[in-house]
Write a protein that holds these residues in place. Structure first.
Motif, mmCIF file in Angstrom:
data_model
loop_
_atom_site.group_PDB
_atom_site.id
_atom_site.type_symbol
_atom_site.label_atom_id
_atom_site.label_comp_id
_atom_site.label_asym_id
_atom_site.label_seq_id
_atom_site.Cartn_x
_atom_site.Cartn_y
_atom_site.Cartn_z
ATOM 1 N N LEU A 13 44.201 83.142 33.042
ATOM 2 C CA LEU A 13 43.841 83.923 31.854
ATOM 3 C C LEU A 13 44.108 85.386 32.113
ATOM 4 O O LEU A 13 43.974 85.876 33.230
ATOM 5 C CB LEU A 13 42.340 83.748 31.527
ATOM 6 N N PHE A 14 44.499 86.097 31.079
ATOM 7 C CA PHE A 14 44.631 87.550 31.176
ATOM 8 C C PHE A 14 43.349 88.182 30.636
ATOM 9 O O PHE A 14 42.829 87.761 29.615
ATOM 10 C CB PHE A 14 45.826 88.054 30.336
ATOM 11 N N ASN A 68 52.999 90.392 29.237
ATOM 12 C CA ASN A 68 53.522 89.038 29.144
ATOM 13 C C ASN A 68 53.324 88.335 30.465
ATOM 14 O O ASN A 68 52.763 88.890 31.398
ATOM 15 C CB ASN A 68 54.990 89.032 28.686
ATOM 16 N N PHE A 69 53.781 87.115 30.558
ATOM 17 C CA PHE A 69 53.516 86.327 31.746
ATOM 18 C C PHE A 69 54.569 86.527 32.829
ATOM 19 O O PHE A 69 54.534 85.849 33.842
ATOM 20 C CB PHE A 69 53.397 84.841 31.383
ATOM 21 N N GLY A 70 55.523 87.441 32.616
ATOM 22 C CA GLY A 70 56.479 87.749 33.661
ATOM 23 C C GLY A 70 55.999 88.958 34.427
ATOM 24 O O GLY A 70 55.391 88.866 35.473
ATOM 25 N N ASP A 85 48.368 97.774 29.936
ATOM 26 C CA ASP A 85 47.178 98.306 30.548
ATOM 27 C C ASP A 85 46.180 97.216 30.915
ATOM 28 O O ASP A 85 45.040 97.498 31.263
ATOM 29 C CB ASP A 85 46.508 99.309 29.598
ATOM 30 N N GLY A 86 46.565 95.944 30.824
ATOM 31 C CA GLY A 86 45.696 94.850 31.211
ATOM 32 C C GLY A 86 45.719 94.648 32.711
ATOM 33 O O GLY A 86 46.382 95.342 33.458
ATOM 34 N N LEU A 87 44.965 93.666 33.173
ATOM 35 C CA LEU A 87 44.846 93.412 34.603
ATOM 36 C C LEU A 87 45.787 92.324 35.079
ATOM 37 O O LEU A 87 45.688 91.856 36.208
ATOM 38 C CB LEU A 87 43.396 93.046 34.946
ATOM 39 N N GLY A 88 46.712 91.895 34.220
ATOM 40 C CA GLY A 88 47.678 90.897 34.644
ATOM 41 C C GLY A 88 47.002 89.605 35.030
ATOM 42 O O GLY A 88 46.240 89.025 34.274
ATOM 43 N N LEU A 122 31.285 99.525 42.005
ATOM 44 C CA LEU A 122 32.342 100.490 42.278
ATOM 45 C C LEU A 122 32.408 101.609 41.240
ATOM 46 O O LEU A 122 33.088 102.608 41.446
ATOM 47 C CB LEU A 122 33.701 99.777 42.346
ATOM 48 N N GLY A 123 31.748 101.430 40.129
ATOM 49 C CA GLY A 123 31.746 102.468 39.113
ATOM 50 C C GLY A 123 32.907 102.347 38.152
ATOM 51 O O GLY A 123 33.717 101.417 38.206
ATOM 52 N N GLU A 124 33.017 103.331 37.278
ATOM 53 C CA GLU A 124 34.052 103.317 36.252
ATOM 54 C C GLU A 124 35.429 103.538 36.859
ATOM 55 O O GLU A 124 35.611 104.350 37.755
ATOM 56 C CB GLU A 124 33.760 104.404 35.220
ATOM 57 N N SER A 125 36.414 102.809 36.367
ATOM 58 C CA SER A 125 37.770 102.886 36.913
ATOM 59 C C SER A 125 38.565 104.013 36.255
ATOM 60 O O SER A 125 38.558 104.171 35.041
ATOM 61 C CB SER A 125 38.504 101.564 36.712
ATOM 62 N N ASP A 126 39.257 104.788 37.097
ATOM 63 C CA ASP A 126 40.212 105.780 36.626
ATOM 64 C C ASP A 126 41.636 105.271 36.802
ATOM 65 O O ASP A 126 42.574 105.812 36.219
ATOM 66 C CB ASP A 126 40.062 107.079 37.419
ATOM 67 N N LEU A 127 41.801 104.235 37.636
ATOM 68 C CA LEU A 127 43.098 103.640 37.913
ATOM 69 C C LEU A 127 43.057 102.155 37.575
ATOM 70 O O LEU A 127 42.010 101.508 37.704
ATOM 71 C CB LEU A 127 43.478 103.817 39.386
ATOM 72 N N ILE A 128 44.194 101.634 37.144
ATOM 73 C CA ILE A 128 44.281 100.222 36.771
ATOM 74 C C ILE A 128 45.270 99.526 37.685
ATOM 75 O O ILE A 128 46.435 99.928 37.785
ATOM 76 C CB ILE A 128 44.723 100.066 35.303
ATOM 77 N N LEU A 129 44.808 98.488 38.387
ATOM 78 C CA LEU A 129 45.649 97.668 39.237
ATOM 79 C C LEU A 129 45.978 96.400 38.459
ATOM 80 O O LEU A 129 45.097 95.583 38.177
ATOM 81 C CB LEU A 129 44.949 97.301 40.547
ATOM 82 N N SER A 130 47.235 96.241 38.106
ATOM 83 C CA SER A 130 47.670 95.118 37.290
ATOM 84 C C SER A 130 48.460 94.139 38.154
ATOM 85 O O SER A 130 49.587 94.419 38.561
ATOM 86 C CB SER A 130 48.538 95.634 36.135
ATOM 87 N N ILE A 131 47.852 93.002 38.467
ATOM 88 C CA ILE A 131 48.478 92.025 39.363
ATOM 89 C C ILE A 131 49.631 91.319 38.659
ATOM 90 O O ILE A 131 49.471 90.736 37.591
ATOM 91 C CB ILE A 131 47.444 90.995 39.854
ATOM 92 N N GLN A 132 50.806 91.368 39.288
ATOM 93 C CA GLN A 132 51.993 90.709 38.759
ATOM 94 C C GLN A 132 52.186 89.325 39.375
ATOM 95 O O GLN A 132 52.562 88.382 38.682
ATOM 96 C CB GLN A 132 53.232 91.562 39.032
ATOM 97 N N GLU A 133 51.973 89.225 40.677
ATOM 98 C CA GLU A 133 52.132 87.948 41.367
ATOM 99 C C GLU A 133 51.332 87.984 42.663
ATOM 100 O O GLU A 133 51.001 89.056 43.170
ATOM 101 C CB GLU A 133 53.620 87.680 41.662
#
Length: 363
Positions: A10-11, A28-30, A35-38, A49-60
């Motif tokens: 799920l995204f 998308n799924f590729g 700005d989602g978390l992949g 950890l508190g509020e996020s200023d950076l977004i880590l979006s996992i691709q694979e």
């Protein structure tokens, strides 16, 4: 051998942020360029950890015997701006096994955490598309050549990398996107092709801007499909320069814009405009990732440098983070959280991995 993670499938969406004028907002799924978390999710509240200023979006993500965990992700800020240049020391690893009420910190030094070259799973292609209509050739060719060479120098890595390639095309009034230099990882080859442009290269003084947008999108889409074969992840950038508006009227503005809007979200669009005859709104819409404008030819190189910086940042904001997990065979599925700190900013993402078959000896 690599064994796939048991992914959640799920995204998880986060609030959509919009940067100044242009932003990536698709997932998308590729390759998740939004700005989602992949393939990840928000971290457990127990980590506080508190509020996020950076977004880590996992691709694979995947594991490799005897116990290596590999995560490929993109880092951006909450405005969608890429964050390049991070090092392994800026990441903190947290693992949670079935006997843990919350996460335990894993030492990055003891786990041999590192940022690894991502060439084995990631390919990034750039198309530089130049307007060589009569107005450019007669008044600003030398400035354009200097700007183009600077662009190549800034975007292409200092040392040749198979995962970073560029092709150069040009257009005039003909119903053709002319190839100046085929896709290559050679900075020298690209530079030589730009240096070889002469003022008699074109046979049609008109400007087929919309045709160039449509045709370059088709080429970028084809390259993207080719680069993602064999389980690889791909991204592409289309950078279009012009000093005017579409004069050929072969294609409509609506057709060109639809081509851009409907393109694979893994394709980024940048436009560069020169002079007083351009339509800044049209170029801003077509350059949905970023657009810049030079009022005169003396500003052209700095304007190209602006875009080259953005293209390079985007390409270098993807990371292959790897570490040796202390979990061992029999521990089953474990939660994993990765936090990154960049100055006063921080962000984190959570996922899972299966430690079946894990033993000592990971390097």
């Amino acid at each position: 051998m690599k064994s796939c993670f048991n992914l959640l499938g799920l995204f998880f969406a986060v609030t959509l942020f919009v940067s100044c004028g242009n932003a990536d907002d698709d997932v998308n799924f590729g390759l998740n360029t939004g700005d989602g978390l992949g393939k990840g999710k928000p971290v457990d509240e127990c980590l506080a950890l508190g509020e996020s200023d950076l977004i880590l979006s996992i691709q694979e993500q995947y594991t490799t015997a005897p116990g290596k965990v590999s995560i490929f992700f993109k880092v951006s800020d909450t405005n969608g701006n890429p964050v390049p240049g991070l090092t392994a020391e800026q990441f903190t690893i947290y693992e949670q096994g079935r006997n843990d009420t919350c996460f335990n910190t894993i030492s990055t030094s003891e786990s041999q955490a590192r940022i690894s070259p991502n060439s084995q799973i990631f390919k990034n292609n750039t198309l530089l598309v130049l307007d060589l209509s009569n107005s450019v050739l007669s008044s600003s060719l030398e400035e354009l050549k200097a700007a183009g060479i600077s662009f190549v120098d800034n975007v292409m890595p200092a040392t040749t990398q198979e995962s970073f390639k560029m092709a150069i095309y040009w257009f005039d009034g003909e119903n053709e996107l002319h190839l100046l230099n085929e896709l290559t990882d050679s900075k020298e080859e690209l530079t030589a092709s730009i240096e070889g442009i002469t003022d008699d290269i074109s046979n049609d003084p008109s400007t087929d801007l919309y045709g160039a947008v449509i045709k370059s999108t088709d080429i970028a889409s084809s390259l993207l499909n080719e680069s993602t074969k064999g389980g690889k992840i791909g991204a592409a950038s289309v950078v279009i320069f012009t000093d005017g508006t579409d004069q050929a009227s072969r294609y409509t503005q609506q057709a060109a814009q639809k081509k851009v809007d409907d393109a694979d979200p893994n394709i980024s669009y940048f436009t560069i405009g020169l002079g007083a005859e351009i339509d800044t709104q049209v170029l801003t819409d077509l350059g949905k990732t970023a657009s810049v404008f030079a009022t005169n030819k003396d500003e052209l190189e700095s304007t190209f440098n602006d875009i080259s910086f953005r293209v390079s940042q985007r390409a270098n904001s993807f990371y292959l983070f790897e570490y040796c997990s202390p979990k061992r065979d029999g521990s089953g599925e474990n939660n994993l959280a990765i936090q990154v700190k960049d100055g006063s900013r921080q962000g984190a993402v959570q996922t899972k991995f299966n430690a079946t078959g894990f033993t000592g000896g990971c390097e």
